[in-house]
Write an enzyme that holds these catalytic residues in place. Structure first.
Site, PDB file in Angstrom:
ATOM      1  N   SER A 278       2.097   3.012  -0.333  1.00 37.88           N
ATOM      2  CA  SER A 278       1.877   2.078   0.784  1.00 37.88           C
ATOM      3  C   SER A 278       1.692   0.662   0.242  1.00 37.88           C
ATOM      4  CB  SER A 278       0.654   2.528   1.602  1.00 37.88           C
ATOM      5  OG  SER A 278       0.574   1.803   2.800  1.00 37.88           O
ATOM      6  N   ASN A 279       1.137  -0.233   1.034  1.00 33.84           N
ATOM      7  CA  ASN A 279       0.885  -1.601   0.581  1.00 33.84           C
ATOM      8  C   ASN A 279      -0.401  -2.115   1.221  1.00 33.84           C
ATOM      9  OD1 ASN A 279       1.602  -2.916   3.221  1.00 33.84           O
ATOM     10  ND2 ASN A 279       3.545  -1.911   2.763  1.00 33.84           N
ATOM     11  N   TYR A 280      -0.762  -3.339   0.883  1.00 28.94           N
ATOM     12  CA  TYR A 280      -2.072  -3.863   1.309  1.00 28.94           C
ATOM     13  C   TYR A 280      -2.115  -4.440   2.722  1.00 28.94           C
ATOM     14  CZ  TYR A 280      -3.707  -3.500  -3.521  1.00 28.94           C
ATOM     15  OH  TYR A 280      -4.082  -3.045  -4.743  1.00 28.94           O
TER      16      TYR A 280
END
Ligand code: CTP
Length: 401
Positions: A208-210
């Site tokens: 995923s990402n932030y």
């Protein structure tokens, strides 16, 4: 015709030395044929006598919570309001509103209204810069309260700094803008994507990402405030969905793609604020990937479809807005994406700057439209950035029609 003609404006006046300026504001609003209802706090009456406003206003001045002959005044005022302007607004009133305190005629009215609230702060610069006041302002912006000013200049104490109430004509101009924009997108439907996507590796792990979803949710809130119907397709986020949006929760890029594609035909526009994962694991393990004896393992990833590019290919006269987060060559990269994905507008941010990008409440963005017009925005709250993006969309739609 003035956009304020016959509009019911509640004018809150609080206990600041700048209370006398409310008289000028009232006259300017009156000139534009608005119906102005002054509401004074008890402290305000120490600075200017209610009789002053009585002489200037077309409507009655209120400064008590209950009137024997009419009962709960705040409810009847709140129901008729097209906009509530508080000018000047003290640090005390900002603090009360930010915490839902309603202990006088003005603060109870604030809780009861269902219309835009514009706040024009006025206070000493030390008070304005106090982190508690700043925190309260941030909180109010997040909930959609609109601010005009304060401005830098000489203060009542003789000191210089930010804290002066904005000039009455500027406040009235801003009120006009807010009233006009209330129905900017009435009858229009927009789909907004927000947050990250999660690409499953196995039952317990994902890539995923932030992204927090803050930018997309702020866009949704502002879109609703301007009369649009909003469909929000969101990846996992800790934020509560804004009220009045049609909400779809998804996890992977492929799920997001399905939601966007099946709704695209009915949309007037799509704002892709989500940070969509460009790749997903080639295989997803049903169970759990176990450690093995080798030090290194290989993960095979496969490209996800570019949702924006896909819908860009069949865009027609719909408005398409893309976002890009870059660490270098911001404008060049943004222009390439704008063209490649056939967008009307791209919102580019340099995530290396402090106060921009993932997770934070502010953003520093550059807007580039398909004609090549470029607008550099300074650091501002994500809700304000959302306001600017919708302003730009309005402009693009006006050009189109
Ligand atoms: N986007 C999309 N589908 C994807 C990937 C991105 O719709 N599979 C959208 C995003 O929502 C965003 C824009 O495309 O509006 C971002 O473009 P992209 O080229 O993916 O930017 P980056 O992810 O920053 O690309 P890169 O990593 O190549 O710089």
């Amino acid at each position: 015709m003035s956009s304020l003609k016959n509009k019911n404006i509640l004018l809150g006046i609080t206990g600041s030395i700048a209370a006398y300026k409310a008289g000028q504001i009232l006259r300017l609003l009156g000139k534009k044929e608005a119906k102005v209802y002054p509401i004074m706090t008890e402290a305000a009456t120490h600075f200017v006598h209610p009789l002053t406003f009585k002489a200037l206003a077309s409507e009655e001045v209120t400064y008590k919570l209950f009137k024997e002959e009419r009962g709960a005044e705040h409810i009847s005022l709140a129901r008729l309001a097209d906009l509530l302007l508080i000018a000047p607004t003290t640090a005390n009133i900002i603090g009360k509103i930010a915490h839902g305190i309603a202990d006088d005629i003005l603060t109870t009215t604030v809780l009861a209204v269902d219309c835009p609230v514009v706040i024009a702060p006025a206070m000493n610069h030390y008070m304005y810069k106090n982190p508690l006041v700043q925190e309260n302002i941030k909180r109010l912006r997040k909930f959609g309260f609109k601010f005009i000013g304060p401005e830098e200049g000489k203060l009542a104490s003789g000191e210089m700094g930010p804290g002066r109430i904005s000039e009455p004509f500027k406040i009235v101009e801003y009120v006009e803008k807010v009233i006009k924009s209330k129905n900017d997108f009435k009858g229009k439907t927009f789909l907004i994507t927000a947050g990250p996507t999660r690409e499953r590796l196995d039952r317990v792990r994902f890539i995923s990402n932030y992204s927090s979803g803050k930018m997309g949710y702020a866009l949704a809130e502002e879109g609703i405030a301007r009369g649009a119907k909003i469909i929000l397709v969101s990846g996992p986020s800790s934020l509560d969905p804004p009220s009045n949006v049609e909400f779809y929760s998804i996890e992977s890029a492929e799920e997001m793609r399905r939601e966007v594609k099946c709704r695209f035909a009915e949309m007037d526009g799509v704002l892709m604020a989500a940070a969509v994962s460009d790749y997903r694991p080639l295989y997803t393990e049903e169970g759990k990937i176990k450690k093995i004896s080798q030090e290194k393992i290989n993960l095979k990833l496969i490209r996800n479809q570019d949702i924006l590019k896909e819908i860009g290919n069949k865009k027609g006269d719909k408005i398409l807005v893309g976002f890009c987060a870059e660490v270098e060559n911001l404008e060049d990269e943004a222009r390439i994406k704008l063209k490649e994905k056939n967008l009307d507008l791209i919102v580019a941010n340099n995530i290396t700057l402090e106060g921009a990008g993932f997770g934070v409440d502010t953003n520093i963005v550059t807007l580039i439209d398909k004609k090549g017009n470029i607008e550099y925005l300074s650091k501002m709250s994500k809700r304000e950035v959302a306001e600017k993006i919708w302003d730009k969309i309005k402009e693009l739609m006006n050009v189109q029609s």
